[in-house]
Motif scaffolding. Structure first.
Motif, short mmCIF file in Angstrom:
data_model
loop_
_atom_site.label_atom_id
_atom_site.label_comp_id
_atom_site.label_asym_id
_atom_site.label_seq_id
_atom_site.Cartn_x
_atom_site.Cartn_y
_atom_site.Cartn_z
N ARG A 85 -25.05 -17.79 38.50
CA ARG A 85 -24.68 -16.40 38.28
C ARG A 85 -24.11 -15.74 39.53
O ARG A 85 -23.37 -14.77 39.45
CB ARG A 85 -25.90 -15.60 37.79
N VAL A 86 -24.46 -16.29 40.70
CA VAL A 86 -23.86 -15.78 41.93
C VAL A 86 -22.37 -16.09 41.97
O VAL A 86 -21.56 -15.28 42.43
CB VAL A 86 -24.57 -16.39 43.16
N VAL A 87 -21.98 -17.26 41.47
CA VAL A 87 -20.61 -17.74 41.57
C VAL A 87 -19.73 -17.21 40.46
O VAL A 87 -18.55 -16.88 40.67
CB VAL A 87 -20.59 -19.28 41.58
N VAL A 88 -20.29 -17.07 39.24
CA VAL A 88 -19.47 -16.81 38.06
C VAL A 88 -18.79 -15.45 38.04
O VAL A 88 -17.57 -15.37 37.84
CB VAL A 88 -20.31 -17.01 36.78
N LEU A 99 -21.87 -10.28 46.09
CA LEU A 99 -22.75 -10.08 47.23
C LEU A 99 -24.11 -9.55 46.77
O LEU A 99 -25.16 -9.95 47.29
CB LEU A 99 -22.12 -9.11 48.22
N ARG A 100 -24.10 -8.65 45.81
CA ARG A 100 -25.36 -8.10 45.31
C ARG A 100 -26.18 -9.18 44.61
O ARG A 100 -27.39 -9.27 44.79
CB ARG A 100 -25.06 -6.95 44.35
N ARG A 101 -25.52 -10.01 43.82
CA ARG A 101 -26.23 -11.09 43.13
C ARG A 101 -26.75 -12.13 44.13
O ARG A 101 -27.85 -12.65 43.97
CB ARG A 101 -25.31 -11.75 42.11
N LEU A 102 -25.94 -12.41 45.14
CA LEU A 102 -26.38 -13.37 46.15
C LEU A 102 -27.61 -12.85 46.89
O LEU A 102 -28.57 -13.60 47.14
CB LEU A 102 -25.25 -13.65 47.15
N LEU A 143 -31.21 -14.74 46.90
CA LEU A 143 -31.89 -15.13 48.14
C LEU A 143 -33.26 -14.47 48.26
O LEU A 143 -34.22 -15.09 48.74
CB LEU A 143 -31.02 -14.77 49.35
N LEU A 144 -33.36 -13.22 47.82
CA LEU A 144 -34.65 -12.54 47.84
C LEU A 144 -35.64 -13.25 46.93
O LEU A 144 -36.82 -13.42 47.28
CB LEU A 144 -34.48 -11.08 47.41
N LEU A 145 -35.18 -13.68 45.74
CA LEU A 145 -36.05 -14.40 44.83
C LEU A 145 -36.54 -15.71 45.46
O LEU A 145 -37.72 -16.06 45.35
CB LEU A 145 -35.31 -14.69 43.52
N GLY A 186 -13.07 -0.58 46.58
CA GLY A 186 -13.56 -1.09 47.87
C GLY A 186 -15.05 -1.20 47.95
O GLY A 186 -15.64 -1.10 49.02
N GLU A 187 -15.71 -1.39 46.76
CA GLU A 187 -17.18 -1.46 46.76
C GLU A 187 -17.67 -2.67 47.53
O GLU A 187 -18.61 -2.60 48.31
CB GLU A 187 -17.69 -1.50 45.33
N GLU A 188 -17.07 -3.84 47.23
CA GLU A 188 -17.53 -5.03 47.91
C GLU A 188 -16.28 -5.80 48.38
O GLU A 188 -15.72 -6.56 47.63
CB GLU A 188 -18.38 -5.91 46.98
#
Length: 518
Positions: free
Chosen positions: A183-186, A192-195, A199-201, A516-518
């Motif tokens: 889901r980070v890649v798709v 960045l938010r998903r990554l 990582l937090l998980l 320009g959010e991410e």
């Protein structure tokens, strides 16, 4: 992941090889997460014939790589197989295991594609199903090494989660983290938010596992002095007169060493005493040794492989626990009762014993795993509930290569973590070692060489959550997630699939000017 044609087969096949490589002896969970991310991506394409073939390839290659030590059985002439048939038979056994793994993964992938892998409830459901499937496979006739063992030997903090739900929960966690990586890649946005969330998980899971491993009682614990003898006698030579004499001398020396060092019990590996388990002289201390014994069954006397108990002063065993999971072909032949057949084993046909792994002793019961019964954490947890105060793994593992010993060692570590028990492993050529409840190997003998060592497992009566409740947490996860999945819309029903909804959302976002959010 939108790869097609030959490249897709290369990617999926490579991911399957990564999954096999991620398992012990390497034990590298990130490789497993990457391999599972590719599998999840394939499922997102929907149920189709290419999905079945690709996921089957993934599972088959993973098993081929992780179980290729089966070829080490060759040559099989020592159990009566003609030499020209030996290598083909070993190869067929490996291919059968790979085909079974491929079929199981293909069935799981089809279910994932049918339910839709974008929904959170689907992910939890499929992760739990994978974990429960590994628990069931570990109770079958084949040696099972799955994703539940992937964190060991190098990632013990993550393996600490087995305190809560055993190897099945660990397998489910690997599948969940693989989905998170996919889901980070798709998505084209919010990567960045998903990554950061993924990582937090990962950090939270490792922190929780480490905290569970640190929950050791502060009070002093009693211990038992156990002398382990590693004979290192090749299986092909065990029945020779020279080998029997050598074992007799090794056992005599071990008994004398036990008396000198005030050991309470001497332990020998699986099958050490052979077909006639009678000692040449009375045992000066308690002896636990692999051997064979006769049991009166419904159809007459049955021969059983067993872990035998000789009380001090005895020459014949007065107790023991029989092997329940028999080695296919070597000890057990499918449908063997339908015709006259003694099996391919050098010891003839062997019958399974009772499922319980509890070995009663006056000084405290132990939970015994013979050979690859070590892959069944459910049975050892049940024996802990019945009163076992430490675990004993008894194995031969010859003529298998060192790779299998390392896999066996990882499973030994996992069983100690699950039950919160000290574990003693006694094997013919290794691994002979002592593992504490945190899964750390504290003492060991060099593999492949004869030797003896004094281990002092501490005696523990308390139960871990997994020791007390077994797979209840995992079953509850599957039940709750299945209910949520049903309530949010069944496949083919009126509810719009999450993948379609999310696709429309991303399409709408793509049409907006870049903020320009991410």
């Amino acid at each position: 992941m939108a790869v097609e044609g030959r490249l897709a087969w290369i990617v999926v096949g490579g991911a399957g090889l990564l999954a096999g490589l991620a398992l012990p002896p390497l034990g590298c969970p990130p490789l497993a997460w990457l391999a599972l991310a590719v599998l999840w991506a394939a499922c997102a394409q929907g149920p189709s014939r290419p999905l079945l073939l690709g996921s089957g390839l993934w599972g088959g290659l993973a098993v081929l790589l992780s179980h290729h030590w089966l070829l080490g059985l060759h040559p099989l002439d020592w159990i009566g197989v003609p030499l020209p048939l030996s290598l083909p038979l070993c190869g067929l056994l490996l291919l059968f295991c790979a085909a079974l793994g491929g079929l199981l993964v293909a069935g799981w992938a089809w279910l994932a594609a049918w339910l839709g892998p974008h929904r959170g409830s689907t992910v939890l459901l499929l992760s739990g199903v994978w974990g429960l499937a590994e628990v069931l496979l570990a109770q079958g006739p084949l040696f099972w090494l799955g994703l539940g063992a992937a964190p060991l030997p190098h990632d013990r903090p993550l393996a600490g989660l087995a305190v809560l739900g055993g190897g099945g929960l660990l397998a489910a966690v690997q599948v969940l983290l693989g989905w998170g990586l996919w889901r980070v890649v798709v998505p084209p946005t919010r990567r960045l938010r998903r990554l950061a969330g993924w990582l937090l998980l990962v950090l939270v899971l490792h922190g929780a596992g480490a905290a569970l491993l640190a929950g050791e009682p502060s009070a002093a614990e009693a211990s038992e002095r156990v002398l382990v003898l590693q004979p290192a006698i090749p299986t092909r030579e065990k029945q020779s007169a020279a080998a029997r004499r050598r074992l007799e001398l090794l056992l005599q020396g071990a008994m004398e060493e036990a008396v000198r060092r005030q050991a309470a019990v001497v332990v020998l590996p699986e099958g050490a005493l052979g077909l006639e388990p009678r000692l040449a002289r009375p045992a000066p201390v308690e002896l636990l040794s692999g051997g064979f014994r006769w049991h009166e069954g419904p159809g007459g006397p049955e021969q059983r492989s067993a872990l035998l108990r000789f009380a001090p002063g005895e020459q014949q065993a007065s107790g023991g626990v029989d092997k329940h999971r028999l080695v296919p072909l070597g000890e057990w032949v499918p449908l063997g009762g339908w015709w006259r057949w003694s099996g391919l084993s050098a010891v003839g046909g062997v019958e399974p014993g009772a499922p319980s792994r509890l070995l009663p002793r006056p000084d405290g019961s132990v939970a015994a795993a013979i050979c690859y019964e070590i892959s069944d954490g459910h049975a050892l947890a049940a024996a802990s509930r019945q009163g076992a105060i430490w675990l004993l793994a008894s194995a031969n593992l010859d003529p298998y290569p060192l790779m299998l010993q390392r896999q066996f060692e990882a499973l030994v570590q996992l069983r100690a973590i699950e039950t919160g028990r000290w574990l003693v492993s006694a094997a013919n050529t290794g691994p002979s070692l002592l593992v504490n409840p945190q899964g750390r190997v504290t003492s060991s003998l060099a593999p492949g060489r004869a030797g003896m060592a004094l281990f002092e497992p501490r005696l523990r009566a308390g139960l871990t959550p997994y020791g007390r409740f077994g797979e209840a947490l995992l079953i509850g996860l599957v039940g709750v997630s299945a209910l949520l999945r049903w309530r949010t819309g069944r496949p083919g029903g009126r509810a719009e699939s999450a993948s379609e909804a999310e696709g429309q959302l991303h399409q709408g976002e793509a049409q907006k000017p870049d903020q320009g959010e991410e």
